[in-house]
Motif scaffolding. Structure first.
Motif, PDB file in Angstrom:
ATOM      1  N   VAL A  49     -15.298  -5.691  -6.190  1.00  0.00           N
ATOM      2  CA  VAL A  49     -15.681  -5.016  -7.432  1.00  0.00           C
ATOM      3  C   VAL A  49     -15.110  -3.603  -7.451  1.00  0.00           C
ATOM      4  CG1 VAL A  49     -17.627  -4.081  -8.729  1.00  0.00           C
ATOM      5  CG2 VAL A  49     -17.729  -6.411  -7.836  1.00  0.00           C
ATOM      6  N   GLN A  50     -15.202  -2.892  -6.318  1.00  0.00           N
ATOM      7  CA  GLN A  50     -14.648  -1.540  -6.255  1.00  0.00           C
ATOM      8  C   GLN A  50     -13.140  -1.561  -6.467  1.00  0.00           C
ATOM      9  OE1 GLN A  50     -13.718   0.393  -2.521  1.00  0.00           O
ATOM     10  NE2 GLN A  50     -15.115   2.093  -3.041  1.00  0.00           N
ATOM     11  N   GLU A  99       0.991  -4.329  -8.884  1.00  0.00           N
ATOM     12  CA  GLU A  99       1.100  -5.370  -7.864  1.00  0.00           C
ATOM     13  C   GLU A  99       2.146  -5.077  -6.794  1.00  0.00           C
ATOM     14  OE1 GLU A  99       1.762  -9.269  -9.280  1.00  0.00           O
ATOM     15  OE2 GLU A  99      -0.266  -9.551 -10.032  1.00  0.00           O
ATOM     16  N   SER A 100       3.030  -4.126  -6.996  1.00  0.00           N
ATOM     17  CA  SER A 100       4.141  -3.943  -6.062  1.00  0.00           C
ATOM     18  C   SER A 100       3.635  -3.530  -4.682  1.00  0.00           C
ATOM     19  CB  SER A 100       5.108  -2.889  -6.601  1.00  0.00           C
ATOM     20  OG  SER A 100       4.507  -1.594  -6.562  1.00  0.00           O
ATOM     21  N   ARG A 101       4.418  -3.847  -3.660  1.00  0.00           N
ATOM     22  CA  ARG A 101       4.080  -3.429  -2.300  1.00  0.00           C
ATOM     23  C   ARG A 101       4.100  -1.912  -2.185  1.00  0.00           C
ATOM     24  NH1 ARG A 101       4.502  -7.413   1.890  1.00  0.00           N
ATOM     25  NH2 ARG A 101       5.169  -9.450   1.110  1.00  0.00           N
ATOM     26  N   ALA A 102       4.961  -1.260  -2.957  1.00  0.00           N
ATOM     27  CA  ALA A 102       4.984   0.204  -2.932  1.00  0.00           C
ATOM     28  C   ALA A 102       3.648   0.762  -3.408  1.00  0.00           C
ATOM     29  CB  ALA A 102       6.126   0.725  -3.796  1.00  0.00           C
ATOM     30  N   MET A 103       3.082   0.177  -4.472  1.00  0.00           N
ATOM     31  CA  MET A 103       1.790   0.649  -4.979  1.00  0.00           C
ATOM     32  C   MET A 103       0.680   0.372  -3.976  1.00  0.00           C
ATOM     33  SD  MET A 103       0.414   2.203  -7.571  1.00  0.00           S
ATOM     34  CE  MET A 103       1.415   1.927  -9.043  1.00  0.00           C
ATOM     35  N   ALA A 104       0.775  -0.746  -3.250  1.00  0.00           N
ATOM     36  CA  ALA A 104      -0.263  -1.088  -2.282  1.00  0.00           C
ATOM     37  C   ALA A 104      -0.417  -0.018  -1.209  1.00  0.00           C
ATOM     38  CB  ALA A 104       0.041  -2.442  -1.644  1.00  0.00           C
ATOM     39  N   THR A 105       0.671   0.679  -0.879  1.00  0.00           N
ATOM     40  CA  THR A 105       0.597   1.724   0.147  1.00  0.00           C
ATOM     41  C   THR A 105      -0.163   2.956  -0.350  1.00  0.00           C
ATOM     42  OG1 THR A 105       2.701   2.763  -0.525  1.00  0.00           O
ATOM     43  CG2 THR A 105       2.811   0.959   1.080  1.00  0.00           C
ATOM     44  N   GLN A 106      -0.412   3.050  -1.658  1.00  0.00           N
ATOM     45  CA  GLN A 106      -1.068   4.230  -2.228  1.00  0.00           C
ATOM     46  C   GLN A 106      -2.545   4.004  -2.535  1.00  0.00           C
ATOM     47  OE1 GLN A 106       1.235   6.930  -2.643  1.00  0.00           O
ATOM     48  NE2 GLN A 106       2.559   5.416  -1.631  1.00  0.00           N
ATOM     49  N   MET A 107      -3.016   2.782  -2.461  1.00  0.00           N
ATOM     50  CA  MET A 107      -4.331   2.454  -3.006  1.00  0.00           C
ATOM     51  C   MET A 107      -5.470   3.180  -2.307  1.00  0.00           C
ATOM     52  SD  MET A 107      -3.750   0.523  -5.601  1.00  0.00           S
ATOM     53  CE  MET A 107      -5.254  -0.361  -5.973  1.00  0.00           C
ATOM     54  N   GLU A 108      -5.474   3.191  -0.991  1.00  0.00           N
ATOM     55  CA  GLU A 108      -6.577   3.848  -0.278  1.00  0.00           C
ATOM     56  C   GLU A 108      -6.611   5.341  -0.581  1.00  0.00           C
ATOM     57  OE1 GLU A 108      -7.349   2.943   3.867  1.00  0.00           O
ATOM     58  OE2 GLU A 108      -6.269   1.058   3.631  1.00  0.00           O
ATOM     59  N   ARG A 109      -5.462   5.963  -0.740  1.00  0.00           N
ATOM     60  CA  ARG A 109      -5.407   7.392  -1.031  1.00  0.00           C
ATOM     61  C   ARG A 109      -5.864   7.686  -2.468  1.00  0.00           C
ATOM     62  NH1 ARG A 109      -1.696  10.448  -3.205  1.00  0.00           N
ATOM     63  NH2 ARG A 109      -0.159   8.757  -3.296  1.00  0.00           N
ATOM     64  N   LEU A 125     -12.113   7.135  -8.152  1.00  0.00           N
ATOM     65  CA  LEU A 125     -13.491   6.640  -8.140  1.00  0.00           C
ATOM     66  C   LEU A 125     -14.464   7.585  -7.437  1.00  0.00           C
ATOM     67  CD1 LEU A 125     -12.929   2.839  -7.333  1.00  0.00           C
ATOM     68  CD2 LEU A 125     -13.104   3.945  -9.563  1.00  0.00           C
ATOM     69  N   GLY A 126     -13.923   8.566  -6.720  1.00  0.00           N
ATOM     70  CA  GLY A 126     -14.807   9.488  -6.011  1.00  0.00           C
ATOM     71  C   GLY A 126     -15.465   8.890  -4.795  1.00  0.00           C
ATOM     72  N   GLN A 127     -14.893   7.842  -4.217  1.00  0.00           N
ATOM     73  CA  GLN A 127     -15.457   7.194  -3.033  1.00  0.00           C
ATOM     74  C   GLN A 127     -14.337   6.568  -2.227  1.00  0.00           C
ATOM     75  OE1 GLN A 127     -17.051   3.063  -4.851  1.00  0.00           O
ATOM     76  NE2 GLN A 127     -18.011   4.867  -5.746  1.00  0.00           N
ATOM     77  N   ASN A 128     -14.577   6.408  -0.925  1.00  0.00           N
ATOM     78  CA  ASN A 128     -13.591   5.793  -0.051  1.00  0.00           C
ATOM     79  C   ASN A 128     -13.544   4.285  -0.291  1.00  0.00           C
ATOM     80  OD1 ASN A 128     -12.870   8.223   1.216  1.00  0.00           O
ATOM     81  ND2 ASN A 128     -14.577   8.045   2.659  1.00  0.00           N
ATOM     82  N   ALA A 129     -12.392   3.697   0.020  1.00  0.00           N
ATOM     83  CA  ALA A 129     -12.200   2.268  -0.194  1.00  0.00           C
ATOM     84  C   ALA A 129     -13.065   1.458   0.766  1.00  0.00           C
ATOM     85  CB  ALA A 129     -10.731   1.899  -0.028  1.00  0.00           C
TER      86      ALA A 129
END
Length: 829
Positions: A107-108, A332-342, A348-352
């Motif tokens: 959900v997050q 969906e790109s792999r490049a975007m996936a490297t940025q998601m946690e940051r 969202l104001g919260q950690n993944a």
């Protein structure tokens, strides 16, 4: 009451289970309660097998039978033929407490994706403030350059999304990839549950598995909520029957009650979206798209696309709902996936809660140097679909030869932004039933990935499917394919400590009692019409071949190919495209064999069966299971050219076609769909009667007997007349008798009835031209005496029937269609 005999205890398939890594293995690391559910399931599956697991093939065969009965298939890219869906009996079992953590993380993640897409196509603050490198967007082939500034009126960029997960070596769940472009696998997850539950009885209840129907109800309600009227029409937009997962899309559309449409079924008028139906255009309020954004609207994106809907984008400001919003797949790109946690704390104001596989986009400072320093310990992958030296597939650095390693490093130094590197991580493992062998069956550890789905409900909140689509791989190979050679799929069970309440439904809730009301798209009507024509054409050709081989029921009749009758039948075969012109002088047996094996000419039996099946695949959502099982059977092999062998093949095929006709007559609802399939049969049968009568009416008693056989009227004639075949009596029976279901008059009268029952385009209650044309054929037949019907009369009726077929196509089917691909007039002579 006799005592029931106690069954021997089922073997414990898990007693010798030894995973290589207990932390990432679903069974080895399960809580005591969940481990007990695993053992309950394993014992139950073993008990279903023959001999309680002595060979283990029993439960696998029961699963396979359900797969075949439900018609679950898939196609690997590049394959022409479909394959049976590879469902393995042992499901993935996840405890309710562990699932709660996964659910919260999904959900997050869905909220994060929603916010991210909204910023990319909205205010663009992430790029403006350098939190997100602009090349990650501009380098993606899925960044829709025409979409910035366009926002969905509902405020929802996403309605359905998915994440591929696995268990890491530390026992924590992590995200392999995000999926918002296509929800592939969501229908297979449903099909897996249906097939598994039907094959295993009460086993799901024994482990307190959660039901999935509520999720699909929520998905449907979520789409309906964002439409701007009550009882909206929601359609599933498919690329077509040649798509890899078309079977999944058809099953999903049928389950949800959505019309399954292709781009050519839809039209935009005054900035509103409509589906072409036999009753005229009907408004469509929402599209659940299963095609890429680039193919969605050829006027806005790729002009070469033939899958989309011209001017579809003009309907979006007016409130048309497209799920998911065009361009959403940029995330969906792999490049975007490297940025998601940051990005998660920023948006969202919260950690993944769910971590991604550690990775670096080489376009960022220091990433390329890190890749060069740790090359052998990394997975090198394209950042945006494909890259120089890789193509579309990732590679492990240590697996490359020195030459390829040097070439890849040179390409990475030249264009680092095209590459992503990831930490090598073994996939989690799950118990899987080993392949059937003569020795005792057992459960072995195999790597898996789990695709979890989230959908908005009627309140706009995210609901997560309790389960998902499990992909079990032959090796530790994380690839983006839905399913590949050697892969297996499994049901995914969320097992609770306590039994679920019986309140609820296993299928979707219905809004109330309704009758009829479903639309019939023009293309579906077209396919139904031609499915019936191909079936009738094949049956008529088979009857011609049976007559040529001496299949008359007359005990003392000479073979049909004598006295000139055979030559006339061969002429009919040639006119119908069943045999080649140069075959006219060949022996009769060779001609018959050619017709039964000819796969290139349009009228050969293999060609007709293939065309029937191809047309039928586009109607999968309308055909019952038994119907499709018969229609999809392969053409029987012709072992030799012996007359009896050919007759056996002919009889088998006639029986199949007769079975299809019987299922249509007994099981198909009497509505527009039935009308079009019956109209196709009647037109084709009427044409065949005219042609064969014109050819045989002047061939003496022998020809009249063959005419009765071809029109399946021998027994009726014998019961009515004591004499042999007489011209007027035979012709009256096969042409003008309104009570004979094989007569010409019967076919035309049925056509008039079917056309008169179709919905009109307006409310003036005036007969449309198609009905007038059909009545113009019927009226002279009802008024004429058989002595007045000659060859010229029949030829004129053929012309009228072909014209009526064209008129039906123009009125009810999609525009700009030609009759050439259907061989409309192939038999007109």
């Amino acid at each position: 009451m006799p005592r029931s005999r106690a069954l021997p205890a089922a073997p414990d398939w898990l007693s010798s289970y030894q995973p290589s890594d207990t932390a990432s293995d679903l069974y080895a690391s399960a809580s005591p309660q969940t481990a007990a559910h695993w053992r309950t399931m394993a014992r139950g599956l073993a008990a279903l097998g023959e001999g309680h697991g002595s060979s283990g093939g029993g439960v696998q065969e029961q699963i396979a039978r359900q797969i075949r009965d439900m018609g679950l298939t898939f196609r690997i890219a590049g394959d022409e033929a479909e394959r049976d869906w590879p469902l393995t009996p042992m499901p993935l079992i996840i405890g309710g407490e562990e699932w709660a953590g996964i659910e919260a993380g999904v959900v997050q993640r869905a909220d994060l994706l929603e916010r991210l897409i909204g910023d990319i196509y909205g205010h663009g603050q992430l790029v403006a403030k350098r939190h997100l490198p602009a090349p990650i967007l501009t380098g993606s082939p899925y960044f829709a350059r025409k979409m910035p500034g366009m926002a969905p009126p509902s405020g929802h960029w996403l309605h359905v999304c998915a994440m591929d997960l696995t268990r890491g070596p530390d026992g924590q769940w992590c995200v392999l990839s995000d999926r918002v472009r296509l929800a592939s696998g969501i229908g297979y997850a449903l099909e897996n549950r249906l097939a598994f539950s039907r094959a295993t009885g009460s086993l799901l209840g024994d482990i307190h598995a959660r039901r999935q129907a509520g999720f699909f109800s929520a998905l449907r309600e979520g789409l309906a909520r964002d439409c701007q009227r009550d009882r909206p029409r929601i359609a599933l937009l498919t690329p077509g029957r040649l798509n890899q997962s078309y079977s999944e899309q058809a099953h999903l559309a049928r389950y949800l009650g959505f019309p399954l449409v292709e781009g050519r079924d839809l039209v935009v008028n005054q900035d509103r979206l409509f589906v072409r139906t036999i009753a005229g255009p009907k408004r469509v309020d929402a599209l659940w798209r299963w095609i890429d954004t680039n193919a969605l609207d050829p006027l806005s994106f790729d002009v070469r696309s033939t899958l989309g809907v011209p001017d579809l984008m003009a309907t979006l400001p007016g409130g048309a709902v497209v799920a998911n919003w065009p361009g959403a797949e940029v995330v969906e790109s792999r490049a975007m996936a490297t940025q998601m946690e940051r990005l998660c704390p920023l948006l969202l104001g919260q950690n993944a809660l769910l971590k991604s596989v550690p990775g670096w986009w080489c376009g960022q400072d220091g990433a390329l140097a890190h890749a060069e320093a740790h090359f052998d310990d990394l997975l090198i992958a394209p950042a945006f679909g494909s890259a120089e030296g890789l193509g579309s597939q990732p590679v492990v650095g240590a697996s490359l030869s020195p030459e390829r390693r040097a070439a890849l490093l040179a390409a990475m130094r030249q264009r680092p932004m095209d590459y992503v590197v990831q930490t090598l991580m073994a996939l989690g493992q799950t118990p899987t039933l080993s392949a059937p062998t003569p020795v005792e069956q057992q459960l072995v550890p195999r790597p898996f990935s789990l695709r979890v789905f989230a959908a908005r409900d009627g309140q706009g909140r995210w609901q997560v499917m309790p389960g998902g689509f499990a992909r079990i791989l032959p090796g530790d190979d994380e690839t983006p394919a839905l399913i590949g050679t050697g892969d297996l799929s499994a049901d995914v069970c969320i097992a609770d400590a306590q039994k679920q309440s019986s309140v609820g439904h296993t299928m979707l809730d219905a809004p109330g009692v309704v009758r009829g009301g479903a639309i019939l798209a023009s293309q579906s009507a077209d396919n139904l019409f031609w499915f019936a024509r191909y079936a009738e054409r094949a049956e008529f050709t088979l009857r011609l071949l049976r007559a040529l081989l001496g299949g008359s029921i007359e005990a003392d009749a000479s073979p049909a190919h004598q006295a000139g009758v055979g030559g006339m039948l061969i002429n009919l075969l040639h006119a119908g495209g069943a045999v080649r012109a140069q075959g006219m002088g060949e022996p009769t047996l060779d001609i018959c064999a050619d017709a039964l094996t000819e796969g290139e000419l349009p009228g050969g039996i293999p060609s007709l069966i293939r065309q029937l099946q191809n047309t039928g695949r586009a109607l999968r959502q309308r055909f019952a299971r038994d119907f499709w099982l018969i229609a999809s059977r392969p053409m029987p092999a012709l072992r030799d050219h012996h007359p009896q062998t050919m007759l056996e093949v002919i009889e088998e095929l006639i029986e199949r076609l007769s079975a299809l006709s019987g299922l249509i007559a007994e099981n198909m609802m009497r509505g527009p769909a039935h009308a079009f399939i019956d109209m196709g049969r009647r037109i084709e049968r009427a044409l065949s009667i005219c042609r064969v009568t014109r050819g045989l009416q002047a061939s003496g008693q022998e020809g009249l007997n063959v005419l009765l056989e071809l029109c399946d009227s021998q027994i009726t004639y014998r019961s009515r007349y004591l004499s042999g075949a007489a011209p007027l009596q035979v012709l009256d029976l096969v042409l003008l008798d309104p009570d004979n279901p094989r007569s010409l008059a019967f076919q035309v009268e049925a056509l008039v009835q079917r056309i008169s029952g179709l919905p009109p385009l307006d409310d003036r209650n005036l007969p449309e031209q198609t009905l007038l044309d059909a009545r113009a054929i019927l009226a002279p037949l009802q008024a004429q005496a058989i002595a007045d019907v000659d060859s010229g009369t029949l030829h004129a009726i053929e012309i009228q029937l072909l014209s009526l077929s064209d008129r039906i196509s123009e009125r009810y089917f999609l525009p700009n269609e030609t009759v050439a691909p259907r061989q409309q007039g192939a038999l007109l002579s």
